[in-house]
Design a protein around this motif. Structure first.
Motif: not given
Length: 240
Positions: A87-91, A127-128, A134-138
């Motif tokens: 949740s801190v460093s993300g993708v 989430a964004a 990554l191009g996901h529909h999250a």
């Protein structure tokens, strides 16, 4: 660490050890001496756990880029995967590599945003990033109650209930009504979630266009399952 928690909460093991634990026992899934010493997974390990009537076969793969061939081997046989993000460093760069492998083998996945209790935790930002990088529909199925040191629990947007985890290891799950000051935001997020699912699932889309107020939790669950398996969306959840 996540697989250790899954085994604990399903009653497969009776105490939690950290990956880099002080007691030197180490996590169940990291059995090699080198893994315990470095605090990372090197070799994929498999186990199973029971949750209700479901038998879950769990394969813990390495996250480190040097051992990516182990991930490749496991992905060929999986029905689904959990993409664990911080949740801190993300993708991170490794998330991109693993995501590419999942796409190659057409593995449906859930995104789990971990470490919500760490300082700098930001659920919405990560989430964004799923969309941007990554191009996901999250689609966010949960809404955290607080973050960082004020992270208390989460709101399940499908059932519209709040869940708190009490006890030393959070093993006592308490289900309550959503706190009054968070209800409006939760309703907004539920609408956003329904729209996100309806965009990729025809069956729910039809109900959504006719009468969005009539959508039941069962219809939502079925639609989430259909769209996830069809690789049209990635459900996003969170925890600590």
């Amino acid at each position: 660490t996540l697989s250790e928690r899954i085994l604990f909460y399903t009653g497969k093991i009776h105490e939690i050890h950290e990956v880099r634990g002080k007691d030197g026992v180490g996590a169940i899934m990291d059995s090699m001496d080198l893994e315990r010493e470095k605090g990372i997974t090197i070799q994929s390990a498999a186990t199973y756990a029971m949750w209700g009537d479901f038998n879950i076969n769990l394969i813990d793969t390495p996250g480190h880029v040097d051992f990516t061939i182990e991930v490749e081997r496991a992905l060929r046989v999986l029905d689904g995967a959990i993409l664990v993000l911080c949740s801190v460093s993300g993708v991170q760069s490794q998330s991109i590599t693993v995501d590419r492998q999942m796409k190659r083998y057409k593995v449906p996945r859930i995104a789990f945003i971990n470490k919500m209790d760490r300082s700098g935790a930001n659920y919405d930002r990560v989430a964004a990033q799923l969309k941007e990088k990554l191009g996901h529909h999250a689609v966010k199925l949960q809404y955290p109650i607080g973050a960082e040191d004020r992270f208390q629990g989460l709101i399940d947007l499908l059932s519209m209930k709040a869940f708190y985890f009490d006890g030393e290891n959070g093993e006592n799950i308490r289900e309550e009504a959503i706190p009054a000051d968070m209800l409006d935001e939760a309703k907004l997020r539920r609408d956003e979630m329904i729209e996100g699912i309806a965009n990729v699932d025809d069956e729910l889309g039809e109900v959504f266009l006719m009468d969005p107020g009539s959508i039941t939790e069962e219809q939502l669950r079925a639609a989430v399952r259909r769209a996830t398996i069809a690789l049209k969306m990635t459900p996003v959840m969170c925890g600590s």
